[in-house]
Design a protein around this motif. Structure first.
Motif: not given
Length: 557
Positions: A40, A43, A70-71, A74-75, A77-78, A312, A440, A443
């Motif tokens: 987190a 991000v 950022h890409l 996010w992955m 974090l997922t 995502i 989403v 994103l």
């Protein structure tokens, strides 16, 4: 902090897997929370890239390199969120299992492999994460060692994905020998052969085309492992790598067409097989293959943004559905669709399932709808073939979602005949349900391309109509109401089902015809066991010979 995000779960996972104390599971939970916090933070604040060169051979540098963005954040974090929820779920799912701590350690190290893969700045680092996930899947699927199906599923997954691993290793060797091993360099001037090799690796790891059978066999593993493998790690790694390498992929029109055909046909065929499945987790496994095919189709028509959005969203709603499937099969003491009726009748579980079912079918107001709407729009503007495949995938997606819904909520069984719901399992789905419902829209655009055109009302309406028709057919085909048993569409549906069984027999015959490579592997394994004499000098000699051959091959080519 990147080192902590990638190495902490691997180191902690090894430590936890070696203990059978209760504190091992607590440590896994704590590390899972820390990983979510680090991801987190990444991000909001991009982490500092790191690079460590540990071997330099005549200008060829073998290095562990990690990067951020950022890409990637996010992955990551997922992955960490799904991993943490899988650990929470496993706390209740494996209650009383003497090997629960070992499973938690394997699950954590497996997630660490995905985080290493996600953060990799070059192919060599990505390959290490790729192999960690391959080993982790073998250990997780085969957790129930006393069960023959679990041992077979683990071995099948490990053996079939070796084909892709060999292709990935060839891509690594080619890139390093030509000094284009970083992903940034590949996107600028990478040779087409590398992306072809990587796509072959992705087809095997993501169970596309003729390689889908291993993912169905992997359902013999525990449900928390199935949720993590299917949602945010191993099978999702391939589409994510193609998103990162889209500029290189975009320079290979023939490969783009291959992705459209293989991904689209697999999405339709796997969805159809899912609608004809007889077990809950089998249906969800075919659903995963179908969704992965849609991601590859989106990449093939030139929309990495749509592929990443679906990636995502799929991580959230598929892990949620697997959690609910585990609850349903445990309460009913059966995995068959015809025996799990009424197992999710509690209001909270029913609400979670409604969100997951709407999302997997691609209906509003879920994240699955917004992601699939982007895929449908990109496919519709790419040509007739892509548009038809996307629409058929939507049709069969609605069919298996409708059939699963009818099976879970028909003919409720008496409550005293059902096992109680473990609260750890029930509440683990709450964050995933919120994500699946949240959309989403925020994103990042992977390569700042967007869609070929905005999704029009007509495209969205046709796609929704296909989903609704498929859902109605799947719901009614499950036979929830005796009065509908004589409807004229039932024989037609059974005819399609018979066609599916016939095609499955064709697949069995093809697998039997291709069995001779497995015999070769078996003999090679016996030869390898002959060299395993328990002496360190044997292992050192064999390792040296392998590395010498690998480096020599790289120099020659």
């Amino acid at each position: 902090m990147l080192w902590a995000l990638t190495m902490l779960p691997i180191a902690s996972g090894i430590l936890v897997s070696l203990t059978r104390k209760a504190w091992g599971f607590v440590l896994a939970m704590v590390v899972g929370i820390v990983l979510v916090g680090l991801a987190a933070y990444g991000v909001a604040h991009p982490l500092t890239p790191v690079r460590y060169v540990y071997w330099n051979l005549d200008g060829i540098r073998f290095s562990l390199s990690l990067t951020s963005g950022h890409l990637l954040a996010w992955m990551a974090l997922t992955t960490t969120v799904v991993h943490l929820m899988a650990q929470v779920y496993a706390h209740g799912y494996l209650d009383g299992d003497p090997l629960r701590e070992r499973f938690a350690g394997f699950l954590e190290a497996f997630a660490g492999g995905m985080l290493l893969f996600v953060s990799a700045a070059n192919l060599f680092t990505a390959y290490i994460g790729w192999e960690v996930m391959g080993l982790g899947s073998f250990l997780l699927i085969g957790h129930y060692q006393h069960w023959r199906e679990a041992r077979f599923g683990a071995t099948q997954a490990f053996a079939l994905t070796r084909i892709g691993d060999a292709a990935f290793l060839a891509a690594v060797a080619w890139g390093m020998s030509h000094h284009v091993s970083t992903l940034a360099a590949l996107n600028r001037s990478g040779p087409p052969i590398i992306i072809w090799l990587l796509v072959l690796a992705i087809f095997t790891k993501s169970a596309q085309g003729p390689f889908l059978s291993w993912l169905i066999g992997a359902m013999a593993g525990p449900t928390p492992a199935s949720a993590l493998i299917h949602a945010a790690t191993m099978v999702a790694a391939g589409p994510f790598l193609l998103v990162r390498l889209f500029p290189l992929l975009d320079r290979s029109p023939a490969l783009m067409t291959t992705l459209v055909v293989v991904g689209g046909v697999t999405a339709v065929w796997a969805g159809y097989q899912g609608a004809a499945a007889k077990a809950v987790k089998e249906l969800l496994a075919y659903s995963t293959v179908s969704q992965l095919g849609l991601m590859l189709l989106a990449l093939g028509v030139g929309s990495p943004r749509a592929a990443f959005a679906l990636l995502i969203a799929h991580a959230a709603f598929k892990s949620l559905l697997f959690f609910l499937a585990g609850i349903a099969t445990h309460r009913a003491d059966s995995t068959l669709l015809e025996r799990v009726g009424g197992t999710l009748s509690q209001p909270m579980l029913a609400a979670f399932y409604a969100i997951g079912a709407l999302a997997v079918a691609g209906l509003p107001p879920t994240a699955g709808f917004w992601a699939k709407d982007q895929v449908a729009a990109a496919a519709a503007h790419a040509g007739l073939l892509a548009g038809v495949l996307a629409m058929l995938a939507a049709l069969v997606g609605g069919a298996y979602a409708g059939r699963l819904t009818a099976s879970l909520f028909r003919a409720p069984r008496r409550a005293e005949h059902l096992h109680p719901v473990n609260p750890w399992q029930a509440w683990a789905g709450l964050p995933l349900a919120l994500v699946a419902l949240g959309g989403v829209a925020g994103l990042p655009d992977p390569v700042h391309t967007g869609l070929a055109a905005d999704a029009g009302i007509g495209t969205t309406a046709i796609d929704l109509l296909a989903v609704i028709l498929g859902a109605a057919a799947g719901f009614l085909a499950a036979g929830p109401f005796p009065a509908l048993a004589a409807m004229p569409w039932v024989p037609a549906w059974r005819g399609f089902w018979a066609v599916g069984e016939g095609m499955r027999m064709v697949e069995i015959v093809l697998h039997a015809a291709a069995a001779w490579p497995l015999r070769v592997v078996r003999h090679l394994a016996r030869l390898g066991l002959f060299t395993a004499r328990g002496r360190a000098q044997w292992y050192a000699a064999l390792t040296s010979l392998f590395l010498t051959a690998l480096v020599g091959w790289a120099f020659i080519h």
